[in-house]
Design a protein around this motif. Structure first.
Motif, PDB file in Angstrom:
ATOM      1  N   ARG A  24      38.170  45.220  48.780  1.00  0.00           N
ATOM      2  CA  ARG A  24      38.023  43.835  48.309  1.00  0.00           C
ATOM      3  C   ARG A  24      37.609  43.815  46.846  1.00  0.00           C
ATOM      4  O   ARG A  24      38.125  43.034  46.056  1.00  0.00           O
ATOM      5  CB  ARG A  24      37.014  43.087  49.172  1.00  0.00           C
ATOM      6  N   GLY A  25      36.686  44.704  46.479  1.00  0.00           N
ATOM      7  CA  GLY A  25      36.235  44.766  45.084  1.00  0.00           C
ATOM      8  C   GLY A  25      37.363  45.096  44.126  1.00  0.00           C
ATOM      9  O   GLY A  25      37.474  44.507  43.053  1.00  0.00           O
ATOM     10  N   LEU A  28      39.681  41.997  43.835  1.00  0.00           N
ATOM     11  CA  LEU A  28      39.086  40.969  42.972  1.00  0.00           C
ATOM     12  C   LEU A  28      39.155  41.381  41.506  1.00  0.00           C
ATOM     13  O   LEU A  28      39.505  40.582  40.637  1.00  0.00           O
ATOM     14  CB  LEU A  28      37.631  40.707  43.381  1.00  0.00           C
ATOM     15  N   TYR A  29      38.821  42.643  41.234  1.00  0.00           N
ATOM     16  CA  TYR A  29      38.825  43.131  39.859  1.00  0.00           C
ATOM     17  C   TYR A  29      40.233  43.105  39.263  1.00  0.00           C
ATOM     18  O   TYR A  29      40.431  42.614  38.154  1.00  0.00           O
ATOM     19  CB  TYR A  29      38.242  44.543  39.798  1.00  0.00           C
ATOM     20  N   GLN A  63      31.914  37.045  35.760  1.00  0.00           N
ATOM     21  CA  GLN A  63      32.592  36.164  36.714  1.00  0.00           C
ATOM     22  C   GLN A  63      32.138  34.729  36.492  1.00  0.00           C
ATOM     23  O   GLN A  63      32.924  33.805  36.621  1.00  0.00           O
ATOM     24  CB  GLN A  63      32.385  36.622  38.165  1.00  0.00           C
ATOM     25  N   TRP A  70      31.970  33.419  42.320  1.00  0.00           N
ATOM     26  CA  TRP A  70      31.940  34.418  43.385  1.00  0.00           C
ATOM     27  C   TRP A  70      30.623  34.354  44.139  1.00  0.00           C
ATOM     28  O   TRP A  70      29.577  34.031  43.574  1.00  0.00           O
ATOM     29  CB  TRP A  70      32.099  35.822  42.817  1.00  0.00           C
ATOM     30  N   GLN A  71      30.656  34.676  45.405  1.00  0.00           N
ATOM     31  CA  GLN A  71      29.459  34.830  46.223  1.00  0.00           C
ATOM     32  C   GLN A  71      28.815  36.184  45.876  1.00  0.00           C
ATOM     33  O   GLN A  71      29.450  37.051  45.271  1.00  0.00           O
ATOM     34  CB  GLN A  71      29.827  34.789  47.711  1.00  0.00           C
ATOM     35  N   ASP A  73      28.252  38.696  47.756  1.00  0.00           N
ATOM     36  CA  ASP A  73      29.028  39.804  48.326  1.00  0.00           C
ATOM     37  C   ASP A  73      30.213  40.171  47.440  1.00  0.00           C
ATOM     38  O   ASP A  73      30.553  41.348  47.319  1.00  0.00           O
ATOM     39  CB  ASP A  73      29.530  39.458  49.728  1.00  0.00           C
ATOM     40  N   ASP A  74      30.849  39.196  46.826  1.00  0.00           N
ATOM     41  CA  ASP A  74      31.982  39.465  45.942  1.00  0.00           C
ATOM     42  C   ASP A  74      31.520  40.250  44.712  1.00  0.00           C
ATOM     43  O   ASP A  74      32.167  41.210  44.296  1.00  0.00           O
ATOM     44  CB  ASP A  74      32.650  38.165  45.497  1.00  0.00           C
ATOM     45  N   GLU A  77      30.805  43.794  45.770  1.00  0.00           N
ATOM     46  CA  GLU A  77      32.029  44.550  46.047  1.00  0.00           C
ATOM     47  C   GLU A  77      32.717  44.994  44.762  1.00  0.00           C
ATOM     48  O   GLU A  77      33.219  46.114  44.671  1.00  0.00           O
ATOM     49  CB  GLU A  77      32.989  43.731  46.915  1.00  0.00           C
ATOM     50  N   VAL A  78      32.763  44.122  43.757  1.00  0.00           N
ATOM     51  CA  VAL A  78      33.368  44.498  42.477  1.00  0.00           C
ATOM     52  C   VAL A  78      32.504  45.558  41.797  1.00  0.00           C
ATOM     53  O   VAL A  78      33.025  46.544  41.263  1.00  0.00           O
ATOM     54  CB  VAL A  78      33.587  43.269  41.574  1.00  0.00           C
ATOM     55  N   SER A  98      32.234  51.138  49.827  1.00  0.00           N
ATOM     56  CA  SER A  98      33.162  50.440  50.705  1.00  0.00           C
ATOM     57  C   SER A  98      33.624  51.325  51.848  1.00  0.00           C
ATOM     58  O   SER A  98      34.173  50.852  52.819  1.00  0.00           O
ATOM     59  CB  SER A  98      34.365  49.952  49.893  1.00  0.00           C
TER      60      SER A  98
END
Length: 111
Positions: A24-25, A28-29, A63, A70-71, A73-74, A77-78, A98
């Motif tokens: 996910r990271g 998003l990145y 961000q 982003w939350q 968690d986001d 993850e990034v 991850s």
């Protein structure tokens, strides 16, 4: 001729394999950040991320600067993705890669 057939069969087999799933990271990145941030951004001498807390703070800062909302968690993850890909900082307590373990390069119990 026989070797050409084997090589062709091997290349077709390799092409049929599924690509490795992105975290996910990473997704998003690559979707929101990589257009402005090349790999040089992460390994240059003047980089702003010097440890895990500053890496996470930089992800949160940028961000927010581009209005992604982003939350937490986001952001984590990034930061995990960047840490696994470029930095190899000692993770903050309770932060896992991850893949479920400590990020690569982290040495448990060593200081």
């Amino acid at each position: 001729m026989k070797h050409a057939g084997i090589a062709m069969l091997a290349s077709l087999w390799a092409a049929a394999l599924p690509a490795a799933a992105q975290s996910r990271g990473e997704l998003l990145y690559t979707t929101h950040c990589s257009a402005c941030h090349s790999e040089q951004m992460h390994w240059r001498d003047a980089r702003a991320a010097r440890d895990w807390p500053t890496l996470e703070a930089q992800v949160r800062r940028w961000q927010g600067s581009i209005g992604l909302a982003w939350q937490d968690d986001d952001v984590r993850e990034v930061a995990r993705y960047l840490n696994e890909r470029f930095y190899r900082f000692e993770p903050a307590a309770g932060t896992r890669s991850s893949l479920g373990g400590a990020p690569p390069g982290a040495i448990s119990g060593a200081r």
